[in-house]
Scaffold this active site. Structure first.
Site, PDB file in Angstrom:
ATOM      1  N   ASP A 136       0.878  -1.168   0.000  1.00 48.35           N
ATOM      2  CA  ASP A 136       0.000   0.000   0.000  1.00 48.35           C
ATOM      3  C   ASP A 136       0.913   1.214   0.000  1.00 48.35           C
ATOM      4  O   ASP A 136       2.121   1.094   0.254  1.00 48.35           O
ATOM      5  CB  ASP A 136      -0.899  -0.010   1.242  1.00 48.35           C
ATOM      6  CG  ASP A 136      -2.005   1.049   1.208  1.00 48.35           C
ATOM      7  OD1 ASP A 136      -2.128   1.761   0.192  1.00 48.35           O
ATOM      8  OD2 ASP A 136      -2.740   1.179   2.205  1.00 48.35           O
ATOM      9  N   GLY A 169      -3.212   8.904  -4.088  1.00 49.08           N
ATOM     10  CA  GLY A 169      -4.564   9.250  -4.519  1.00 49.08           C
ATOM     11  C   GLY A 169      -4.655  10.504  -5.357  1.00 49.08           C
ATOM     12  O   GLY A 169      -5.594  10.654  -6.144  1.00 49.08           O
ATOM     13  N   CYS A 200      -4.746  -1.614  -1.315  1.00 49.03           N
ATOM     14  CA  CYS A 200      -4.970  -0.208  -1.647  1.00 49.03           C
ATOM     15  C   CYS A 200      -6.012  -0.158  -2.749  1.00 49.03           C
ATOM     16  O   CYS A 200      -5.801  -0.715  -3.831  1.00 49.03           O
ATOM     17  CB  CYS A 200      -3.669   0.433  -2.106  1.00 49.03           C
ATOM     18  SG  CYS A 200      -3.847   2.144  -2.678  1.00 49.03           S
ATOM     19  N   ASN A 201      -7.129   0.503  -2.485  1.00 46.76           N
ATOM     20  CA  ASN A 201      -8.168   0.593  -3.502  1.00 46.76           C
ATOM     21  C   ASN A 201      -7.701   1.395  -4.712  1.00 46.76           C
ATOM     22  O   ASN A 201      -7.971   1.029  -5.860  1.00 46.76           O
ATOM     23  CB  ASN A 201      -9.422   1.233  -2.904  1.00 46.76           C
ATOM     24  CG  ASN A 201     -10.058   0.383  -1.829  1.00 46.76           C
ATOM     25  OD1 ASN A 201      -9.681   0.475  -0.668  1.00 46.76           O
ATOM     26  ND2 ASN A 201     -10.992  -0.469  -2.186  1.00 46.76           N
ATOM     27  N   THR A 202      -6.986   2.489  -4.479  1.00 44.43           N
ATOM     28  CA  THR A 202      -6.531   3.321  -5.588  1.00 44.43           C
ATOM     29  C   THR A 202      -5.560   2.554  -6.479  1.00 44.43           C
ATOM     30  O   THR A 202      -5.654   2.611  -7.713  1.00 44.43           O
ATOM     31  CB  THR A 202      -5.861   4.600  -5.040  1.00 44.43           C
ATOM     32  OG1 THR A 202      -6.834   5.360  -4.318  1.00 44.43           O
ATOM     33  CG2 THR A 202      -5.288   5.447  -6.155  1.00 44.43           C
ATOM     34  N   CYS A 209     -11.358   2.875   0.992  1.00 48.29           N
ATOM     35  CA  CYS A 209      -9.918   3.087   1.108  1.00 48.29           C
ATOM     36  C   CYS A 209      -9.479   2.352   2.356  1.00 48.29           C
ATOM     37  O   CYS A 209     -10.129   2.475   3.412  1.00 48.29           O
ATOM     38  CB  CYS A 209      -9.587   4.577   1.195  1.00 48.29           C
ATOM     39  SG  CYS A 209      -7.848   4.933   1.586  1.00 48.29           S
ATOM     40  N   HIS A 236      -7.150   2.886   4.397  1.00 50.09           N
ATOM     41  CA  HIS A 236      -6.854   3.769   5.526  1.00 50.09           C
ATOM     42  C   HIS A 236      -8.099   4.019   6.372  1.00 50.09           C
ATOM     43  O   HIS A 236      -7.998   4.178   7.593  1.00 50.09           O
ATOM     44  CB  HIS A 236      -6.309   5.110   5.028  1.00 50.09           C
ATOM     45  CG  HIS A 236      -4.859   5.098   4.664  1.00 50.09           C
ATOM     46  ND1 HIS A 236      -4.388   4.437   3.549  1.00 50.09           N
ATOM     47  CD2 HIS A 236      -3.778   5.670   5.256  1.00 50.09           C
ATOM     48  CE1 HIS A 236      -3.070   4.613   3.471  1.00 50.09           C
ATOM     49  NE2 HIS A 236      -2.681   5.347   4.498  1.00 50.09           N
TER      50      HIS A 236
END
Length: 249
Positions: free
Chosen positions: A7, A40, A70-72, A177, A179
């Site tokens: 990430d 991001g 990590c979604n991004t 996300c 985080h």
């Protein structure tokens, strides 16, 4: 067994904790990219380049699987990561939990970084899994950075701003996300409305951990001895795990 998790920053701790719960005997390699933070706000080609470099650092430790926590990075770099490492190294992406959140009938809100909000990837997930459900996409500029810095005031401010953009009647909030899963208690309190049931929060860490074990044909064994080792990489440099963040829930 050895599982690598990547990430941009400490968002990978949610997935690491989920893997540890299922396999406390697994060796973990946590590879993040503080030198390139944040991802991001970067253009897609930069996200892909940083994600590949972060994954290469982890792959040098010869893991059995690589989690893109990590979604991004999943949105913009998963295909490039799989092209680089598979089939020799299974690569597991992080998908926003839109499907389980929509199962309750909605309405739902999807909190995500500006780079993920409105992306073709996220819109495709909404079309596929949330048909007939009212979905509000809520960009959360600055929230992942505030979590990363353990800036409690900034976390409170950015969560409150996102909560104001979240409709009062949502039944579920997707934490799009990794985080955000670390400050779930803050988000839960902010989206609760007087006189209404508290929205259910849906993260991805547990599902990602379970899918990773399936990909490498490893059964869960939460009762296994907690003998797994930990390797931490910051932009390719081996280091120690940072101290716990006081703002994290």
């Amino acid at each position: 067994m050895k599982i690598a998790i990547m990430d941009v920053g400490i968002g990978l701790l949610a997935a690491a904790s989920a893997v540890r719960r299922l396999r406390p005997d697994a060796d973990l390699v946590l590879s993040s990219d503080p030198d390139g933070m944040p991802w991001g706000s970067r253009p897609p080609q930069d996200i892909t380049a940083r994600a590949l470099a972060t994954a290469e650092a982890a792959a040098a430790h010869r893991p059995d699987a690589l989690i893109v926590a990590c979604n991004t990075a999943t949105v913009h770099a998963l295909s490039a990561l799989r092209a680089r490492f598979e089939p020799g190294l299974p690569v597991i992406g992080t998908v926003p939990a839109i499907k389980p959140a929509s199962a309750g009938g909605g309405p739902i809100a999807v909190w995500a970084t500006p780079a993920t909000t409105g992306s073709p990837y996220q819109r495709a997930l909404i079309r596929r899994y949330a048909g007939g459900v009212t979905v509000t996409e809520v960009p959360c500029p600055g929230l992942s950075d505030a979590v990363e810095r353990a800036d409690e005031a900034a976390v409170a401010l950015t969560v409150a701003e996102a909560a104001r953009r979240t409709p009062d009647d949502v039944a579920a909030v997707v934490l799009g996300c990794t985080h955000y899963e670390l400050v779930a208690a803050h988000i839960r309190a902010a989206v609760r409305r007087p006189g209404r049931p508290a929205p259910v929060l849906h993260g991805s860490a547990g599902a990602v951990a379970a899918q990773t074990l399936r990909r490498i044909s490893l059964p869960p064994a939460p009762e296994a001895p907690a003998e797994g080792t930990l390797t931490v990489l910051h932009s390719g440099r081996e280091t120690a795990l940072p101290p716990a963040r006081r703002c994290l829930s």
